[in-house]
Enzyme design. Structure first.
Site, mmCIF file in Angstrom:
data_model
loop_
_atom_site.group_PDB
_atom_site.id
_atom_site.type_symbol
_atom_site.label_atom_id
_atom_site.label_comp_id
_atom_site.label_asym_id
_atom_site.label_seq_id
_atom_site.Cartn_x
_atom_site.Cartn_y
_atom_site.Cartn_z
ATOM 1 N N ASP A 135 59.211 35.512 27.142
ATOM 2 C CA ASP A 135 58.632 34.205 26.819
ATOM 3 C C ASP A 135 58.225 33.417 28.053
ATOM 4 O O ASP A 135 57.965 32.228 27.941
ATOM 5 C CB ASP A 135 59.675 33.343 26.061
ATOM 6 C CG ASP A 135 59.269 33.140 24.615
ATOM 7 O OD1 ASP A 135 58.287 33.752 24.202
ATOM 8 O OD2 ASP A 135 59.957 32.363 23.935
ATOM 9 N N ASP A 141 53.529 38.709 27.193
ATOM 10 C CA ASP A 141 54.405 39.365 26.213
ATOM 11 C C ASP A 141 53.587 40.140 25.189
ATOM 12 O O ASP A 141 53.800 41.326 24.958
ATOM 13 C CB ASP A 141 55.230 38.327 25.427
ATOM 14 C CG ASP A 141 56.430 37.808 26.197
ATOM 15 O OD1 ASP A 141 56.889 38.507 27.097
ATOM 16 O OD2 ASP A 141 56.885 36.703 25.877
ATOM 17 N N ARG A 142 52.669 39.428 24.542
ATOM 18 C CA ARG A 142 51.936 40.052 23.435
ATOM 19 C C ARG A 142 50.861 41.008 23.928
ATOM 20 O O ARG A 142 50.716 42.107 23.402
ATOM 21 C CB ARG A 142 51.336 38.974 22.541
ATOM 22 C CG ARG A 142 52.430 38.151 21.892
ATOM 23 C CD ARG A 142 51.891 37.234 20.834
ATOM 24 N NE ARG A 142 52.999 36.418 20.328
ATOM 25 C CZ ARG A 142 52.891 35.488 19.395
ATOM 26 N NH1 ARG A 142 51.729 35.242 18.856
ATOM 27 N NH2 ARG A 142 53.941 34.808 18.996
#
Ligand code: SF4
Ligand code: SF4
Length: 406
Positions: A135, A141-142
């Site tokens: 995060d 992250d994605r």
């Protein structure tokens, strides 16, 4: 390229408690950065003031975070719990998003990534420079998970991981060793629009696009001030986050249940807290109950504000007395103001005398404004009446097959 095979890496990651793993290069995510910049300019990220254009550009290049980066190991831990239901005790309960039920995922994932890092150094017999992200920069992250073949972007903007749907905590290790990259997966939403149809606030304005200012997750966690009045009736009994666009997803509905002690709630307040308790809790109770948990981010004032809205949405005339107590005695004006709204939402006519009494004694200009608006609340139109149920039943496992999405 190191001698470490993809299979061996996945074995080591599993031993470290990281159930899903994929590898991508440390090349920049320039296409994602462009997309995020466009979203910022279009106002879809308004309210996330810390997420500036500079931050988006910076975080899109892993080498800004770790100058000697060669590879990114994207990791994930599934957290779908199979057997938890809200209590049926006649009390109005709030809902907390599933990712926050257990211990703070930042701590859990980081500890497991550090374990994997130690295993990799032992396996390769060399020191590995690494940076651990959870995060820290969600763009990474994605995007890293998708490029590493861990999952694919769903129209609800979440990463859908085969076998687990979007109930997966993501993190990454940026490392200075060259590893064989995995192949990205083909997106599989097809003609499905369940998540867009299910979003109560219309925050998913089009496939793959989230308008943050309307999202209940933003409203209940990130927003510090008053919740826009027009959105309050749409928030149901969510008090921290929202899972609706994930619960309806056929891939998430088909998720394998996971029993991971770090993601288990230890008491009812960690998943379905009683709304009246949230409204009355002291700072000490808040810190004690939510110590080491993501819910701390909302702060006591935010959680109590959210509870007032939730009680307005699912409470009964019996709850007016608690709300009047909150309106006249709560130490946080933000909470008193939302209590006034909730009283009028439950029963404007019945709340009228208490609201007028409070207006005489209240000195805070914001709360007085809320009380005045509450006093002007007309009775709800027949088609806008509040649900009768004390707490929305949780929708578990929409058992449509993934194939239904195509
Ligand atoms: Fe809509 Fe809730 Fe999903 Fe946000 S989290 S997009 S409010 S369904
Ligand atoms: Fe949304 Fe359907 Fe895609 Fe799931 S499969 S993300 S519900 S469009």
């Amino acid at each position: 390229m190191t001698s470490l095979t993809s299979v061996r890496l996945k074995v080591l990651a599993r031993e470290a408690g990281l159930v899903v793993t994929g590898v991508t290069t440390a090349a920049s995510f320039s296409d994602i950065a462009e997309m995020v910049l466009e979203r910022i300019r279009e106002g879809h990220m308004t309210g996330l003031e810390w997420f500036t254009e500079d931050r988006a550009r910076f975080s899109a290049d892993p080498r800004n975070l770790h100058p000697t980066a060669r590879s990114i190991i994207s990791v994930g831990v599934p957290y779908w719990q199979p057997d938890l239901q809200p209590p049926q005790d006649g009390e109005p309960h709030g809902r907390i998003s599933r990712y926050a039920w257990g211990r703070d995922y930042h701590t859990t994932l980081r500890a497991r990534m550090e374990r994997l890092h130690a295993c990799l150094e032992a396996e390769l017999g060399r020191r590995i420079e690494a940076r651990f992200l959870v995060d820290t920069a969600r763009i990474v992250d994605r995007a890293a998970a998708v490029r590493a073949g861990v999952g694919w972007y769903g129209k609800n903007t979440m990463v859908l991981v085969p076998g687990y749907g979007s109930w997966v905590m993501l993190g990454e290790l940026i490392v200075d060793i060259e590893l064989e990259p995995d192949t990205p997966l083909r997106p599989r939403c097809g003609r499905c629009t369940s998540c867009l149809d299910a979003c109560p606030t219309g925050a998913l304005v089009e496939p793959y696009t989230l308008h943050v200012p309307r999202c209940i997750s933003f409203l209940t966690i990130e927003l510090r001030g008053p919740i826009p009045r027009e959105l309050r009736p749409l928030m149901g009994n969510w008090v921290f986050g929202c899972d609706l666009c994930q619960e309806v997803c056929p891939y998430t509905g088909a998720a394998r249940p996971v029993v991971d002690p770090d993601f288990r709630p230890e008491r009812i307040e960690h998943c379905f807290p009683a709304l009246t308790w949230l409204l009355r809790m002291t700072e000490e109770e808040f810190r004690e109950v939510y110590r080491g948990r993501a819910v701390l981010r909302a702060k006591r004032s935010g959680l109590a504000r959210n509870a007032a809205v939730a009680l307005g949405n699912v409470g009964r005339p019996d709850d007016l007395a608690v709300l009047e107590e909150v309106l006249t005695r709560h130490d946080v004006p933000l909470v008193r103001g939302h209590a006034a709204w909730a009283m009028a939402r439950i029963d404007a006519a019945a709340a009228d005398p208490a609201l007028r009494r409070a207006l005489v004694s209240e000195s805070d200009p914001y709360v007085r404004g809320e009380i005045r608006q509450a006093l002007e609340t007309p009775p709800p139109a027949r088609d806008q009446q509040r649900p009768v149920a004390a707490a929305q039943p949780i929708q578990l496992r929409a058992r449509r097959t993934p194939a239904a999405a195509r």
